[in-house]
Design an enzyme around this catalytic site. Structure first.
Site, mmCIF file in Angstrom:
data_model
loop_
_atom_site.group_PDB
_atom_site.id
_atom_site.type_symbol
_atom_site.label_atom_id
_atom_site.label_comp_id
_atom_site.label_asym_id
_atom_site.label_seq_id
_atom_site.Cartn_x
_atom_site.Cartn_y
_atom_site.Cartn_z
ATOM 1 N N VAL A 198 -19.033 30.394 42.463
ATOM 2 C CA VAL A 198 -18.964 29.588 43.919
ATOM 3 C C VAL A 198 -18.138 28.745 43.957
ATOM 4 O O VAL A 198 -17.803 28.090 42.739
ATOM 5 C CB VAL A 198 -20.387 29.220 44.290
ATOM 6 C CG1 VAL A 198 -21.384 30.387 44.293
ATOM 7 C CG2 VAL A 198 -20.902 28.080 43.408
ATOM 8 N N SER A 244 -8.538 31.577 34.077
ATOM 9 C CA SER A 244 -7.294 31.763 34.978
ATOM 10 C C SER A 244 -6.955 33.264 35.069
ATOM 11 O O SER A 244 -6.979 34.029 34.284
ATOM 12 C CB SER A 244 -6.294 30.864 34.019
ATOM 13 O OG SER A 244 -4.981 30.907 34.937
ATOM 14 N N LYS A 253 -9.261 24.183 30.922
ATOM 15 C CA LYS A 253 -8.629 24.649 32.089
ATOM 16 C C LYS A 253 -8.022 23.795 33.226
ATOM 17 O O LYS A 253 -6.988 24.110 33.673
ATOM 18 C CB LYS A 253 -9.775 25.339 32.957
ATOM 19 C CG LYS A 253 -9.516 25.886 34.293
ATOM 20 C CD LYS A 253 -8.578 27.273 34.122
ATOM 21 C CE LYS A 253 -7.846 27.745 35.379
ATOM 22 N NZ LYS A 253 -8.535 27.722 36.485
ATOM 23 N N HIS A 269 -4.517 23.194 31.946
ATOM 24 C CA HIS A 269 -3.967 24.211 32.070
ATOM 25 C C HIS A 269 -3.372 24.428 33.576
ATOM 26 O O HIS A 269 -1.984 24.788 33.660
ATOM 27 C CB HIS A 269 -4.557 25.630 31.793
ATOM 28 C CG HIS A 269 -4.434 27.060 32.584
ATOM 29 N ND1 HIS A 269 -4.273 27.178 34.109
ATOM 30 C CD2 HIS A 269 -3.974 28.049 31.800
ATOM 31 C CE1 HIS A 269 -3.845 28.211 34.057
ATOM 32 N NE2 HIS A 269 -3.615 28.946 33.094
ATOM 33 N N ASN A 270 -4.188 23.914 34.399
ATOM 34 C CA ASN A 270 -3.594 23.956 35.785
ATOM 35 C C ASN A 270 -2.352 22.883 35.914
ATOM 36 O O ASN A 270 -1.700 23.087 36.738
ATOM 37 C CB ASN A 270 -4.932 23.430 36.725
ATOM 38 C CG ASN A 270 -5.579 24.849 37.008
ATOM 39 O OD1 ASN A 270 -5.681 25.775 36.035
ATOM 40 N ND2 ASN A 270 -6.505 24.914 38.111
ATOM 41 N N GLU A 285 0.543 24.371 34.949
ATOM 42 C CA GLU A 285 0.835 25.523 35.992
ATOM 43 C C GLU A 285 1.570 24.647 37.306
ATOM 44 O O GLU A 285 2.522 24.910 37.609
ATOM 45 C CB GLU A 285 -0.467 26.005 36.225
ATOM 46 C CG GLU A 285 -0.347 27.056 37.649
ATOM 47 C CD GLU A 285 -1.716 27.262 37.812
ATOM 48 O OE1 GLU A 285 -2.676 28.026 37.105
ATOM 49 O OE2 GLU A 285 -1.915 27.522 39.153
HETATM 50 P P1 NBP Z 1 -14.241 30.143 46.509
HETATM 51 O O1 NBP Z 1 -14.023 28.695 45.580
HETATM 52 O O2 NBP Z 1 -13.444 30.389 47.808
HETATM 53 O O3 NBP Z 1 -15.876 30.017 46.913
HETATM 54 C C1 NBP Z 1 -16.362 30.766 48.099
HETATM 55 C C2 NBP Z 1 -17.763 31.284 47.444
HETATM 56 O O4 NBP Z 1 -18.472 30.031 47.223
HETATM 57 C C3 NBP Z 1 -18.615 32.324 48.248
HETATM 58 O O5 NBP Z 1 -19.149 33.038 47.611
HETATM 59 C C4 NBP Z 1 -19.247 31.250 49.245
HETATM 60 O O6 NBP Z 1 -20.645 31.853 49.465
HETATM 61 C C5 NBP Z 1 -19.789 30.402 48.077
HETATM 62 N N1 NBP Z 1 -20.641 29.419 48.283
HETATM 63 C C6 NBP Z 1 -20.132 28.156 48.947
HETATM 64 BR BR1 NBP Z 1 -18.506 27.794 49.682
HETATM 65 N N2 NBP Z 1 -20.952 27.216 49.002
HETATM 66 C C7 NBP Z 1 -22.155 27.584 48.591
HETATM 67 C C8 NBP Z 1 -23.552 27.160 48.465
HETATM 68 N N3 NBP Z 1 -23.740 26.063 48.788
HETATM 69 N N4 NBP Z 1 -24.357 28.072 47.827
HETATM 70 C C9 NBP Z 1 -23.995 29.289 47.343
HETATM 71 N N5 NBP Z 1 -22.636 29.701 47.516
HETATM 72 C C10 NBP Z 1 -21.844 28.961 48.051
HETATM 73 O O7 NBP Z 1 -14.067 31.500 45.770
HETATM 74 P P2 NBP Z 1 -13.155 31.713 44.662
HETATM 75 O O8 NBP Z 1 -11.756 31.778 45.122
HETATM 76 O O9 NBP Z 1 -13.596 33.194 44.399
HETATM 77 O O10 NBP Z 1 -13.350 30.683 43.478
HETATM 78 C C11 NBP Z 1 -14.467 31.223 42.729
HETATM 79 C C12 NBP Z 1 -14.421 29.984 41.829
HETATM 80 O O11 NBP Z 1 -13.417 30.454 40.873
HETATM 81 C C13 NBP Z 1 -13.916 28.452 42.338
HETATM 82 O O12 NBP Z 1 -14.476 27.269 41.446
HETATM 83 C C14 NBP Z 1 -12.476 28.376 42.077
HETATM 84 O O13 NBP Z 1 -11.892 27.341 42.146
HETATM 85 C C15 NBP Z 1 -12.639 29.210 40.759
HETATM 86 N N6 NBP Z 1 -11.235 29.829 40.609
HETATM 87 C C16 NBP Z 1 -10.453 30.517 41.825
HETATM 88 C C17 NBP Z 1 -9.204 31.399 41.417
HETATM 89 C C18 NBP Z 1 -8.553 31.925 42.522
HETATM 90 O O14 NBP Z 1 -7.314 32.617 42.265
HETATM 91 N N7 NBP Z 1 -9.028 32.181 43.569
HETATM 92 C C19 NBP Z 1 -8.547 31.316 40.212
HETATM 93 C C20 NBP Z 1 -9.576 30.575 39.100
HETATM 94 C C21 NBP Z 1 -10.380 29.985 39.260
HETATM 95 P P3 NBP Z 1 -20.634 32.281 51.340
HETATM 96 O O15 NBP Z 1 -19.893 33.820 51.179
HETATM 97 O O16 NBP Z 1 -21.660 32.388 51.573
HETATM 98 O O17 NBP Z 1 -19.475 31.335 51.865
#
Ligand code: NBP
Length: 469
Positions: free
Chosen positions: A75, A129, A183, A186-187, A190
Site C-alpha cells: 500500500v 525497484s 532503496k 537507489h532512488n 536514480e
Molecule cells: P500507491 O502508492 O499508489 O498506493 C495505492 C494503494 O494503497 C492502493 O491499493 C490503496 O488502496 C492503498 N491504500 C491507501 Br492509498 N491507503 C490505505 C489504507 N489506509 N489502508 C489500506 N490500503 C490503503 O500504489 P503503488 O504505486 O502500487 O505503490 C505501492 C508501494 O510501492 C508504494 O509504497 C510505492 O511507493 C512503492 N513503489 C511504487 C513503484 C511504482 O512504480 N509505482 C515502484 C517502486 C515502489 P485503495 O485502492 O483502497 O485506495
C-alpha cells in the site's frame, strides 16, 4: 479450497503486478484491497483463470493462508502501512511474517519491525525497484529484517526477481531497515542519473540545436556504449514518440515541471544528517524543485533574456564530448551513493556488502546499467575502497573523460544552459582531488566571529586568535 502461499495486500500498480509475477512462478496468491471494487476488477480481468484468490476482509485473507502466514503489504508508503499492519495484527499469530514491499522510510521500517517482532511475529522490509514492468517481469529486490523471515521467503524472492547472467537480483541485506535504506539511496542515484540525462538532452537540444529525432538517435547510439543503461534506453525511445494530435515530438509538449514523491528528498536529508557529500544527488532534487517554480521562471525569463553575447560560444563541441561528460558525471553520482551507504554502515551498524548491492542493481531496477558490473567488481576486489573513484578502472575512466567533462560544463556555462548536477559532479571530483581546499579561510572566519577555534597544519593543538587586534 487449497490454502494460499502468500497474500498481497494493496492492488494498485505494484501489488497487481507482483501478485501476477508470484503466481506465474507457481505460487498460490491471496489478495486484498481496501477498495473492494479495485480487487474485483483485478480478479475479473488480469487475474482471471489464475491461482489468485480474492478475499474481502483482512480476517478472510489471513484465514486463506498456509502457516506460517506470509503477507506482502503493497500500500501507499506512510500511515497506510501502519493502518494495514494494525488491521492485520489481531488476526495473526507468532511466527507469521509481515513484509512491507513499499517505499517506506527506513526509520519507519525499524520502528514497525520492533513493534511487530515484540508480538512474536517476523518482519521483513523490502525495497522494490523496477516500476510496473519490473514488478511483473522481475524487479530488483532489497530485503532486510529478521533472517528467519528471509529464509522463509528466499526461494520465492529468487523466483520473482530479475535475473542477470542467471543470478537473481536479490540478496539478504541485513537486519532492520537496511533494505529500505538501500532503496532510498537507489532512488537518490536514480534522481541524479535522470537529471544528468536531462541536462545532456538540454545541451543537445538548446545548445546544439538538434531535433528530438537526432537526439533519440544519439541516445540510442550511446546505449551501445559504456553508457548502456535502462534510463538511456528509455530516453531514446521517449524522444522518438510523436504527439498524435500535432505530429510533433510528444516530449516537447510535456509541461516542464518535475514532480517528486519524496524518496530523493529523504536521501538528501539523510545525507545531510550523516554529513556525507552527495552534491550531484542533492542538485537533482533541487533541480526538480526549481522546475516546479514555473510561474516564477516565466516572470523572470523575459527580464534576463538575450544575455549571451553573439556569436554564441556554443558552436563547437563534439557530441562525443557530451557523452564523455555524462559518463564521468554518472560515475561520480554512483560514487556518492555508494559513499553514503558506506557511511551508513558505520552510523547504523548496517552490514552492507557494496559489491552485492551493485550486483542486485544490475537487473530489474530503474538504475540498472553496465556501469554496475564494474562497481560490483570494484567492491569485490576491495570491500574497503574509500571511494569508488579510487578503483583503477574508474580512476582511468575519469582521467580519460575529464577534459571532455570540463568542456561540457564550460559549454553549458557559455550557453547559459543550467547544468546543476553535471557541474556539481565536477566540483565533487575537483574537491576530492584537491589537497588543499579553502576551508582554512572558513575556519578563520568562524574563529573570528564565534571563537570557534581552529587547528593548524604545522602543529598539534586547538587555537584561537584575537583577529581584530
Ligand atoms: P500507491 O502508492 O499508489 O498506493 C495505492 C494503494 O494503497 C492502493 O491499493 C490503496 O488502496 C492503498 N491504500 C491507501 Br492509498 N491507503 C490505505 C489504507 N489506509 N489502508 C489500506 N490500503 C490503503 O500504489 P503503488 O504505486 O502500487 O505503490 C505501492 C508501494 O510501492 C508504494 O509504497 C510505492 O511507493 C512503492 N513503489 C511504487 C513503484 C511504482 O512504480 N509505482 C515502484 C517502486 C515502489 P485503495 O485502492 O483502497 O485506495
Amino acid at each position: 479450497m487449497a490454502l494460499a502461499d502468500l497474500a498481497v495486500i494493496g492492488l494498485a500498480v505494484m501489488g497487481q503486478n507482483l501478485a501476477l509475477n508470484i503466481e506465474r512462478n507457481g505460487y498460490r496468491v491471496a489478495v486484498y484491497n481496501r477498495t473492494l471494487e479495485r480487487m474485483r476488477q483485478f480478479l475479473a480481468e488480469r487475474a482471471q483463470g489464475k491461482q489468485i484468490i480474492g478475499c474481502e476482509t483482512p480476517p478472510d485473507l489471513v484465514a486463506s493462508l498456509k502457516r506460517p502466514r506470509r503477507l506482502l503489504i503493497m500500500v501507499k508508503a506512510g500511515s497506510p502501512v501502519d493502518q494495514m499492519i494494525n488491521e492485520l495484527l489481531p488476526h495473526l499469530e507468532p511466527g507469521d511474517i509481515l513484509i512491507d514491499g513499499g517505499n517506506s522510510f527506513f526509520k519507519d521500517t525499524e520502528r514497525r519491525l520492533q513493534e511487530v517482532e515484540a508480538r512474536g511475529l517476523l518482519y521483513l522490509g523490502i525495497g522494490i525497484s523496477g516500476g510496473e514492468e519490473g514488478a511483473l517481469k522481475g524487479p530488483s529486490l532489497m530485503p532486510s529484517g529478521h533472517p528467519e523471515a528471509y529464509r522463509a521467503l528466499e526461494s520465492l524472492l529468487q523466483a520473482i526477481a530479475a535475473k542477470v547472467d542467471g543470478e537473481p537480483c536479490v540478496t539478504y541485506l541485513g537486519r532492520g531497515g537496511a533494505g529500505h535504506y538501500i532503496k532510498m539511496v537507489h532512488n537518490g542515484i536514480e534522481y541524479a542519473d535522470m537529471q544528468l540525462i536531462a541536462e545532456t538532452y538540454d545541451l543537445l537540444r538548446r545548445g546544439l540545436g538538434l531535433s528530438a529525432a537526432q537526439i533519440a538517435q544519439t541516445f540510442a547510439a550511446w546505449n551501445q556504449s559504456e553508457l548502456n543503461s535502462y534510463l538511456i534506453e528509455i530516453t531514446a525511445q521517449i524522444l522518438g514518440v510523436m504527439d498524435t494530435e500535432s505530429g510533433e515530438p510528444l516530449v516537447e509538449k510535456i509541461l516542464d515541471v518535475a514532480e517528486q514523491k519524496g524518496t530523493g528528498r529523504w536521501t538528501s536529508q539523510e545525507a545531510l544528517e550523516l554529513g556525507v557529500p552527495i552534491p550531484t544527488l542533492q542538485a537533482a532534487v533541487e533541480a526538480r524543485a526549481l522546475s516546479a517554480q514555473r510561474s516564477l521562471r516565466l516572470e523572470i525569463a523575459p527580464q534576463f533574456s538575450g544575455l549571451l553575447l553573439p556569436p554564441s560560444p556554443v558552436a563547437a563541441i563534439e557530441i562525443d564530448s557530451l557523452k564523455r561528460g555524462l559518463y564521468a558525471a554518472k560515475i561520480c553520482a554512483y560514487a556518492q551513493g555508494m559513499a553514503m551507504l558506506e557511511q551508513a554502515t558505520r552510523t547504523y551498524q548496517y552490514e552492507f556488502d557494496l559489491s552485492e548491492v551493485a550486483r542486485i542493481w544490475r537487473g530489474g531496477c530503474i538504475i540498472r546499467a553496465r556501469l554496475l558490473e564494474h562497481i560490483r567488481r570494484a567492491y569485490r576486489q576491495n570491500p574497503h575502497l574509500p571511494n569508488l573513484i579510487l578503483d583503477p578502472f574508474f580512476r582511468q575512466a575519469l582521467l580519460e573523460a575529464q577534459p571532455a567533462w570540463r568542456e561540457t560544463v564550460q559549454f553549458g556555462v557559455g550557453a547559459g544552459i543550467p547544468l546543476p548536477a553535471m557541474s556539481a559532479a565536477l566540483a565533487y571530483f575537483d574537491g576530492l582531488r584537491s589537497e588543499r581546499l579553502p576551508a582554512n579561510l572558513i575556519q578563520a572566519q568562524r574563529d573570528y566571529f564565534g571563537a570557534h577555534t581552529y587547528r593548524r597544519l604545522d602543529r598539534e593543538g586547538v587555537f584561537h586568535t584575537e583577529w581584530q587586534a
